[in-house]
Design an enzyme around this catalytic site. Structure first.
Site, PDB file in Angstrom:
ATOM      1  N   ARG A 155      -5.975   1.012  -9.034  1.00 17.72           N
ATOM      2  CA  ARG A 155      -6.762  -0.322  -9.004  1.00 17.72           C
ATOM      3  C   ARG A 155      -6.267  -1.321  -9.745  1.00 17.72           C
ATOM      4  O   ARG A 155      -6.259  -2.488  -9.280  1.00 17.72           O
ATOM      5  CB  ARG A 155      -8.172  -0.150  -9.397  1.00 17.72           C
ATOM      6  CG  ARG A 155      -9.212   0.713  -8.323  1.00 17.72           C
ATOM      7  CD  ARG A 155     -10.364   0.999  -9.012  1.00 17.72           C
ATOM      8  NE  ARG A 155     -11.009   1.933  -8.286  1.00 17.72           N
ATOM      9  CZ  ARG A 155     -11.916   2.870  -8.572  1.00 17.72           C
ATOM     10  NH1 ARG A 155     -12.386   2.990  -9.785  1.00 17.72           N
ATOM     11  NH2 ARG A 155     -12.660   3.521  -7.712  1.00 17.72           N
ATOM     12  N   GLU A 200      -9.958   1.565  -2.776  1.00 19.34           N
ATOM     13  CA  GLU A 200      -9.875   1.741  -4.263  1.00 19.34           C
ATOM     14  C   GLU A 200     -11.298   1.113  -4.998  1.00 19.34           C
ATOM     15  O   GLU A 200     -11.164   0.493  -5.764  1.00 19.34           O
ATOM     16  CB  GLU A 200      -8.659   0.774  -4.727  1.00 19.34           C
ATOM     17  CG  GLU A 200      -7.419   1.109  -4.048  1.00 19.34           C
ATOM     18  CD  GLU A 200      -7.078   2.792  -4.273  1.00 19.34           C
ATOM     19  OE1 GLU A 200      -7.650   3.197  -5.253  1.00 19.34           O
ATOM     20  OE2 GLU A 200      -6.137   3.478  -3.896  1.00 19.34           O
ATOM     21  N   ASN A 203      -8.288   4.718 -10.642  1.00 17.73           N
ATOM     22  CA  ASN A 203      -8.206   3.543 -11.774  1.00 17.73           C
ATOM     23  C   ASN A 203      -6.779   3.146 -12.041  1.00 17.73           C
ATOM     24  O   ASN A 203      -6.777   2.000 -12.125  1.00 17.73           O
ATOM     25  CB  ASN A 203      -8.821   3.948 -13.197  1.00 17.73           C
ATOM     26  CG  ASN A 203      -9.255   3.133 -13.923  1.00 17.73           C
ATOM     27  OD1 ASN A 203     -10.220   2.014 -13.495  1.00 17.73           O
ATOM     28  ND2 ASN A 203      -9.020   2.906 -15.206  1.00 17.73           N
ATOM     29  N   GLY A 244      -5.592 -25.154  11.413  1.00 19.92           N
ATOM     30  CA  GLY A 244      -6.146 -25.190  12.703  1.00 19.92           C
ATOM     31  C   GLY A 244      -5.879 -24.065  13.661  1.00 19.92           C
ATOM     32  O   GLY A 244      -6.006 -22.725  13.264  1.00 19.92           O
ATOM     33  N   SER A 271       0.795  -1.105   0.158  1.00 14.72           N
ATOM     34  CA  SER A 271       0.016   0.116   0.103  1.00 14.72           C
ATOM     35  C   SER A 271       0.990   1.358   0.045  1.00 14.72           C
ATOM     36  O   SER A 271       0.346   2.156  -0.790  1.00 14.72           O
ATOM     37  CB  SER A 271      -0.805  -0.120   0.992  1.00 14.72           C
ATOM     38  OG  SER A 271      -1.985  -0.999   0.976  1.00 14.72           O
TER      39      SER A 271
END
Length: 393
Positions: free
Chosen positions: A251, A372, A248, A348, A95
């Site tokens: 993304r 986004e 855009n 588990g 990010s």
């Protein structure tokens, strides 16, 4: 952990150029060496590994797909592959790179003046200047046209007032690309402002209590009569087209990147199931239900890889559309989140600890599922493309 050959079942490596593979492998080695040994601790402590930023810059990760100003000038496929490897480490680190390059450097590169480009981009490519992107507000996320942040012209300056929230890099940013309404306050009055750290009235504070993206800085930005000189206004775009083009752009990289989290979860669960003994000493991997889970995970990874590669190639050919990007983001993030959840079950009880990757990736992907463009928003984008009917209203 050694990479599993089965992950590249459809031999996507055969479709990559030597330069694309080299970019990916350089970042993959960095993630294995520098990120994976420490990222669990940063997630647990809620801290961002800022010391890694110079190495990201040295590898050309920051603004990797931009030309000039010290940027690497990679194609979209190379950019997607390096983001995939960062995501394999952690969404927080990916990010940071996505925001720095796609949301901050891109609008300056695309819409900035020559003076703005020279002033900001070289330092951003080197990681010496950190950026953030201010669009989302407390009351307006999926509807950016409703933003309340205003910029009033006053002499040679604009006076900025408002609040932005859920801003990655906000508290560490040297410059914020802030979108605000001007003039009559309509959606087409939106302009982009380069708000610099230290401008009177500009403050940033961290948002506490996150269970997701903990190895990332997430902030709220406040603007109280901040005077922004006219030279800090992006001259090349007016209206919502500016911020939406940035989203855009980001993304597409995210759609490619999230497969890295899926791969981390799948390969970890595969190895764990082979080494973990259950009844009569038989490995967990030897049971039909576990094999079904692994088969489903691999199937979704292969589909996501093909979607990511195709949409990136189309971007490089100048043929990509926002609808294509919406499908890629919607499909790949949902698949990665489902894979993380299934992988967690194979571990588990151990799967709920940060000693293993699935729960960390699962929690991170809950944010990516929303930011986004939410999963629901991309559903409506596709619905309109399919039916011709706009269901947003």
């Amino acid at each position: 952990m050694a990479r599993a050959d089965i992950t590249d079942l459809f031999r996507l490596d055969d479709l990559l150029s030597p330069e694309e593979k080299a970019a990916r492998d350089t970042v993959a080695a960095f993630v294995d060496r520098e990120v994976l040994p420490i990222i669990g601790g940063h997630f647990r402590d809620g801290t961002f590994p800022f010391h890694l930023v110079p190495q990201l810059a040295e590898m050309g990760v920051l603004g990797a797909n931009l030309q000039g100003y010290g940027c690497a000038g990679m194609n979209t496929v190379s950019y997607g592959l390096i983001l995939q490897e960062l995501e394999r480490g952690d969404s927080g680190l990916r990010s940071f790179a996505s925001v720095q390059g796609s949301l901050c450097m891109f609008p300056i590169h695309a819409y900035g003046s020559d003076e703005q480009k020279e002033r900001f981009l070289p330092g951003m490519a080197k990681g010496r200047v950190i950026g953030c992107f201010g669009l989302t507000e407390p009351d307006f996320g999926s509807n950016p046209g409703g933003m309340r942040t205003r910029a009033r012209k006053d002499g040679d300056d604009y006076v900025l007032n408002g609040t932005k929230t859920w801003i990655t890099n906000g508290a560490i940013a040297d410059v914020a690309v802030v979108w605000a309404k001007t003039d009559d306050g309509g959606p087409e009055s939106v302009r982009g402002f380069l708000v610099e750290k230290g401008m009177p009235g500009f403050t940033a504070r961290d948002i506490p209590g996150k269970f997701s993206l903990r190895a990332s800085i997430t902030s709220e930005l406040s603007f109280q009569d901040v005077r922004v000189p006219a030279r800090n206004v992006l001259p090349g775009v007016v209206g919502l087209r500016g911020p939406l083009s940035c989203l855009n752009n980001a993304r597409l990289g995210i759609a490619f990147a999230v497969t890295g989290a899926a791969i981390a979860c799948f390969e970890g669960a595969r190895e764990y199931s082979l080494s973990r003994a259950s009844f009569n000493g038989k490995p967990v991997a030897g049971y039909q239900l576990t094999q079904e889970k692994l088969a489903d995970m691999l199937q979704d990874i292969v589909k996501a890889q093909l979607v990511g590669l195709r949409v990136a190639r189309l971007k490089d050919e100048g043929k990509v559309t926002p609808v294509m990007v919406s499908l890629a983001k919607r499909n790949n993030v949902k698949s990665a989140l489902d894979i993380a959840r299934v992988a967690r079950s194979i571990y588990g009880a151990n799967g709920i600890t940060d000693a293993y990757p699935p729960v960390r990736h699962m929690l991170n992907l809950e944010s990516v599922f929303t930011y986004e463009g939410t999963h629901e928003v991309h559903t409506l984008v596709l619905g309109k493309a399919i039916t011709g009917i706009d269901a947003f209203d």
